[in-house]
Design a protein around this motif. Structure first.
Motif, PDB file in Angstrom:
ATOM      1  N   ASP A  16      -5.427 -15.566  12.057  1.00 38.17           N
ATOM      2  CA  ASP A  16      -5.329 -16.127  13.256  1.00 38.17           C
ATOM      3  C   ASP A  16      -3.967 -16.021  14.002  1.00 38.17           C
ATOM      4  O   ASP A  16      -3.493 -17.049  14.343  1.00 38.17           O
ATOM      5  CB  ASP A  16      -6.216 -17.166  13.658  1.00 38.17           C
ATOM      6  N   GLU A  17      -3.041 -14.777  13.741  1.00 39.24           N
ATOM      7  CA  GLU A  17      -1.816 -14.886  14.170  1.00 39.24           C
ATOM      8  C   GLU A  17      -1.504 -13.764  15.348  1.00 39.24           C
ATOM      9  O   GLU A  17      -0.581 -13.195  15.390  1.00 39.24           O
ATOM     10  CB  GLU A  17      -0.842 -14.527  13.067  1.00 39.24           C
ATOM     11  N   ALA A  18      -2.642 -13.617  16.059  1.00 34.31           N
ATOM     12  CA  ALA A  18      -2.484 -12.734  17.398  1.00 34.31           C
ATOM     13  C   ALA A  18      -1.433 -12.863  18.221  1.00 34.31           C
ATOM     14  O   ALA A  18      -0.851 -11.791  18.485  1.00 34.31           O
ATOM     15  CB  ALA A  18      -3.909 -12.723  18.218  1.00 34.31           C
ATOM     16  N   ALA A  19      -1.043 -14.047  18.294  1.00 34.20           N
ATOM     17  CA  ALA A  19       0.166 -14.300  19.161  1.00 34.20           C
ATOM     18  C   ALA A  19       1.426 -13.619  18.655  1.00 34.20           C
ATOM     19  O   ALA A  19       2.361 -13.505  19.555  1.00 34.20           O
ATOM     20  CB  ALA A  19       0.271 -15.763  19.506  1.00 34.20           C
ATOM     21  N   ILE A  20       1.583 -13.618  17.509  1.00 31.08           N
ATOM     22  CA  ILE A  20       2.851 -13.367  16.893  1.00 31.08           C
ATOM     23  C   ILE A  20       2.745 -11.936  15.987  1.00 31.08           C
ATOM     24  O   ILE A  20       3.964 -11.668  15.748  1.00 31.08           O
ATOM     25  CB  ILE A  20       3.538 -14.491  16.107  1.00 31.08           C
ATOM     26  N   ILE A  21       1.815 -11.347  15.631  1.00 28.60           N
ATOM     27  CA  ILE A  21       1.756 -10.644  14.166  1.00 28.60           C
ATOM     28  C   ILE A  21       2.514  -9.367  14.838  1.00 28.60           C
ATOM     29  O   ILE A  21       3.290  -8.520  13.963  1.00 28.60           O
ATOM     30  CB  ILE A  21       0.347 -10.296  13.891  1.00 28.60           C
ATOM     31  N   ALA A  22       2.406  -8.756  15.886  1.00 25.29           N
ATOM     32  CA  ALA A  22       3.007  -7.635  16.629  1.00 25.29           C
ATOM     33  C   ALA A  22       4.560  -7.856  16.362  1.00 25.29           C
ATOM     34  O   ALA A  22       5.096  -6.925  16.010  1.00 25.29           O
ATOM     35  CB  ALA A  22       2.405  -7.244  17.794  1.00 25.29           C
ATOM     36  N   PRO A  55      -1.268  -0.887  14.088  1.00 23.72           N
ATOM     37  CA  PRO A  55      -0.069   0.247  14.399  1.00 23.72           C
ATOM     38  C   PRO A  55       1.202  -0.058  13.681  1.00 23.72           C
ATOM     39  O   PRO A  55       2.113   1.058  13.837  1.00 23.72           O
ATOM     40  CB  PRO A  55      -0.046   0.087  16.014  1.00 23.72           C
ATOM     41  N   PHE A  56       1.321  -1.172  13.329  1.00 26.21           N
ATOM     42  CA  PHE A  56       2.872  -1.524  12.733  1.00 26.21           C
ATOM     43  C   PHE A  56       2.639  -1.495  11.117  1.00 26.21           C
ATOM     44  O   PHE A  56       3.812  -2.014  10.642  1.00 26.21           O
ATOM     45  CB  PHE A  56       3.373  -3.024  13.541  1.00 26.21           C
ATOM     46  N   ALA A  57       1.707  -1.286  10.573  1.00 30.69           N
ATOM     47  CA  ALA A  57       1.571  -1.499   9.197  1.00 30.69           C
ATOM     48  C   ALA A  57       0.949  -0.448   8.374  1.00 30.69           C
ATOM     49  O   ALA A  57       0.510   0.502   8.846  1.00 30.69           O
ATOM     50  CB  ALA A  57       0.835  -2.864   8.793  1.00 30.69           C
ATOM     51  N   ASP A  58       1.437  -0.060   7.154  1.00 30.81           N
ATOM     52  CA  ASP A  58       0.935   1.083   6.323  1.00 30.81           C
ATOM     53  C   ASP A  58      -0.541   0.861   6.089  1.00 30.81           C
ATOM     54  O   ASP A  58      -1.569   1.831   5.946  1.00 30.81           O
ATOM     55  CB  ASP A  58       1.817   1.325   5.028  1.00 30.81           C
ATOM     56  N   ARG A  59      -0.853  -0.294   5.641  1.00 33.01           N
ATOM     57  CA  ARG A  59      -2.247  -0.815   5.280  1.00 33.01           C
ATOM     58  C   ARG A  59      -2.608  -2.259   5.878  1.00 33.01           C
ATOM     59  O   ARG A  59      -1.863  -3.116   5.940  1.00 33.01           O
ATOM     60  CB  ARG A  59      -2.635  -0.613   3.776  1.00 33.01           C
ATOM     61  N   VAL A  60      -3.721  -2.393   6.484  1.00 35.98           N
ATOM     62  CA  VAL A  60      -4.218  -3.896   6.644  1.00 35.98           C
ATOM     63  C   VAL A  60      -5.630  -3.894   6.034  1.00 35.98           C
ATOM     64  O   VAL A  60      -6.609  -3.104   6.142  1.00 35.98           O
ATOM     65  CB  VAL A  60      -4.361  -3.824   8.396  1.00 35.98           C
ATOM     66  N   ILE A  61      -5.806  -4.724   5.216  1.00 34.07           N
ATOM     67  CA  ILE A  61      -6.826  -5.245   4.454  1.00 34.07           C
ATOM     68  C   ILE A  61      -7.458  -6.391   4.667  1.00 34.07           C
ATOM     69  O   ILE A  61      -6.565  -7.323   5.086  1.00 34.07           O
ATOM     70  CB  ILE A  61      -6.709  -4.836   2.872  1.00 34.07           C
ATOM     71  N   ALA A  62      -8.615  -6.674   4.385  1.00 33.50           N
ATOM     72  CA  ALA A  62      -9.491  -7.922   4.506  1.00 33.50           C
ATOM     73  C   ALA A  62      -9.162  -8.864   3.097  1.00 33.50           C
ATOM     74  O   ALA A  62      -9.070  -8.127   2.059  1.00 33.50           O
ATOM     75  CB  ALA A  62     -10.998  -7.866   4.587  1.00 33.50           C
ATOM     76  N   GLY A  63      -8.786 -10.070   3.338  1.00 37.83           N
ATOM     77  CA  GLY A  63      -8.588 -10.886   2.111  1.00 37.83           C
ATOM     78  C   GLY A  63      -9.068 -12.255   2.057  1.00 37.83           C
ATOM     79  O   GLY A  63      -9.322 -12.375   3.048  1.00 37.83           O
ATOM     80  N   PRO A  64      -9.089 -12.910   1.084  1.00 37.60           N
ATOM     81  CA  PRO A  64      -9.556 -14.366   1.040  1.00 37.60           C
ATOM     82  C   PRO A  64      -8.701 -15.309   1.753  1.00 37.60           C
ATOM     83  O   PRO A  64      -7.471 -14.918   1.984  1.00 37.60           O
ATOM     84  CB  PRO A  64      -9.642 -14.709  -0.256  1.00 37.60           C
ATOM     85  N   ARG A  65      -9.339 -16.488   2.166  1.00 37.41           N
ATOM     86  CA  ARG A  65      -8.540 -17.422   2.978  1.00 37.41           C
ATOM     87  C   ARG A  65      -7.435 -18.148   1.806  1.00 37.41           C
ATOM     88  O   ARG A  65      -6.601 -18.716   2.233  1.00 37.41           O
ATOM     89  CB  ARG A  65      -9.289 -18.417   3.638  1.00 37.41           C
ATOM     90  N   ASN A  66      -7.684 -18.007   0.559  1.00 38.99           N
ATOM     91  CA  ASN A  66      -6.717 -18.699  -0.621  1.00 38.99           C
ATOM     92  C   ASN A  66      -5.539 -17.825  -0.170  1.00 38.99           C
ATOM     93  O   ASN A  66      -5.562 -16.497  -0.606  1.00 38.99           O
ATOM     94  CB  ASN A  66      -7.358 -18.563  -1.685  1.00 38.99           C
ATOM     95  N   ARG A  67      -4.399 -18.525   0.020  1.00 34.25           N
ATOM     96  CA  ARG A  67      -3.182 -17.344   0.271  1.00 34.25           C
ATOM     97  C   ARG A  67      -2.600 -16.799  -1.133  1.00 34.25           C
ATOM     98  O   ARG A  67      -2.355 -15.667  -1.122  1.00 34.25           O
ATOM     99  CB  ARG A  67      -2.209 -18.191   1.098  1.00 34.25           C
ATOM    100  N   GLY A  68      -2.695 -17.494  -2.381  1.00 34.59           N
ATOM    101  CA  GLY A  68      -2.236 -16.936  -3.426  1.00 34.59           C
ATOM    102  C   GLY A  68      -3.087 -15.711  -3.782  1.00 34.59           C
ATOM    103  O   GLY A  68      -2.618 -14.858  -4.231  1.00 34.59           O
ATOM    104  N   ALA A  69      -4.490 -15.694  -3.516  1.00 37.16           N
ATOM    105  CA  ALA A  69      -5.292 -14.693  -3.919  1.00 37.16           C
ATOM    106  C   ALA A  69      -5.193 -13.561  -3.009  1.00 37.16           C
ATOM    107  O   ALA A  69      -5.253 -12.290  -3.091  1.00 37.16           O
ATOM    108  CB  ALA A  69      -6.692 -15.437  -3.806  1.00 37.16           C
ATOM    109  N   ALA A  70      -4.688 -14.009  -1.760  1.00 42.80           N
ATOM    110  CA  ALA A  70      -4.510 -12.804  -0.569  1.00 42.80           C
ATOM    111  C   ALA A  70      -3.325 -11.934  -1.047  1.00 42.80           C
ATOM    112  O   ALA A  70      -3.398 -10.967  -1.001  1.00 42.80           O
ATOM    113  CB  ALA A  70      -4.418 -13.631   0.727  1.00 42.80           C
ATOM    114  N   MET A  71      -2.321 -12.891  -1.306  1.00 43.65           N
ATOM    115  CA  MET A  71      -1.112 -11.979  -1.635  1.00 43.65           C
ATOM    116  C   MET A  71      -1.337 -11.353  -2.775  1.00 43.65           C
ATOM    117  O   MET A  71      -0.551 -10.038  -3.002  1.00 43.65           O
ATOM    118  CB  MET A  71       0.092 -13.028  -1.862  1.00 43.65           C
ATOM    119  N   ASN A  72      -2.067 -11.560  -3.851  1.00 40.75           N
ATOM    120  CA  ASN A  72      -2.036 -10.891  -4.930  1.00 40.75           C
ATOM    121  C   ASN A  72      -3.102  -9.403  -4.592  1.00 40.75           C
ATOM    122  O   ASN A  72      -2.943  -8.492  -5.184  1.00 40.75           O
ATOM    123  CB  ASN A  72      -3.131 -11.642  -6.035  1.00 40.75           C
ATOM    124  N   ALA A  73      -3.891  -9.729  -3.704  1.00 40.49           N
ATOM    125  CA  ALA A  73      -4.719  -8.545  -3.062  1.00 40.49           C
ATOM    126  C   ALA A  73      -3.882  -7.508  -2.417  1.00 40.49           C
ATOM    127  O   ALA A  73      -4.048  -6.291  -2.918  1.00 40.49           O
ATOM    128  CB  ALA A  73      -5.899  -9.056  -2.232  1.00 40.49           C
TER     129      ALA A  73
END
Length: 248
Positions: A16-22, A55-73
């Motif tokens: 939920d970072e729509a305001a800043i992600i771009a 538009p600004f990334a090489d890949r955008v994937i879905a990941g878990p809400r667990n941040r450690g697991a998300a970064m591993n993914a």
């Protein structure tokens, strides 16, 4: 960046970072132009974050809400020789890729004396005038203890990251747990040029409340309290009016 360091892969977890992600990803455009790879791991955003990131990334994937697991993914998809984990509300200093290459001294093995990971000093962008002092103390504490926070944009060689099994599968304190494991391989390289992170939590909750909360959570973690319980206490920041207006 392609150099003796090899390719840099940047993993950005987001929720939920729509305001800043771009803006965050556009700030990485010079690194991407020099060959850096950017992977965004969206943890189920409901505000269109993933679509804004594409538009600004090489890949955008879905990941878990667990941040450690998300970064591993995200790391599992990286092709780089060095990984950098960047929070969505944090920006890097100019020529960060060159700074990382110098900090690692171009040693991409576990040879004696080589550094295999590191982080940046910190600056907090917020309203309270004491945030500059808070950031300075965090940077000093990190230099003293060899422990880095996620806001400091941790970077690590591929070999070192996977040799310790990546991030622990934790929803909170994953940065501290990772640092403790990486310290067994080498002390961190500490880059003085600061990463700039948002002070939105500090502004929302207040300076002293946030300091007390973070120290309480850190102490509880060291005393063995389950990170899942700590994550509930840490909570999430309600969206600002700007963030709400940015949602589709």
């Amino acid at each position: 960046m392609r150099s003796d360091m090899g390719l840099l892969s940047i993993v950005v977890p987001a929720l939920d970072e729509a305001a800043i992600i771009a803006d965050t990803l556009q700030a990485l455009a010079p690194l991407r132009a020099r060959g850096a790879e950017i992977i965004v791991v969206d943890a189920g955003s409901s505000d269109g974050t993933a679509a804004l990131a594409r538009p600004f990334a090489d890949r955008v994937i879905a990941g878990p809400r667990n941040r450690g697991a998300a970064m591993n993914a995200g790391a599992a998809l990286c092709i780089g020789d060095v990984f950098l984990f960047l929070h969505a509300d944090t920006t890097l200093p100019e020529r960060a890729d060159h700074l990382i290459a110098a900090a690692l001294a171009l040693r991409l093995s576990h040879r004696r004396g080589g550094r295999v990971w590191g982080r940046f000093d910190l600056r907090i962008a917020g309203q309270h005038p004491l945030l500059a002092l808070v950031a300075l103390m965090i940077s000093w504490r990190s230099r003293l203890t060899g422990i880095a926070t996620g806001d400091q944009a941790i970077f690590v060689t591929r070999k070192a990251f996977w040799s310790i099994g990546g991030f622990p599968d934790l929803p909170l304190m994953e940065d501290i747990a990772l640092s403790r494991k990486l310290k067994r391989l080498s002390r961190p390289s500490c880059i003085a040029a600061p990463a700039v992170t948002s002070g939105r939590r500090w502004d929302y909750h207040g300076l002293w409340h946030t300091i007390a909360l973070m120290w309480r959570l850190r102490l509880a973690y060291y005393l063995g309290v389950e990170p899942a319980r700590l994550a509930l206490a840490y909570g999430r920041i309600p969206p600002s009016p700007a963030q709400r207006s940015a949602r589709p």
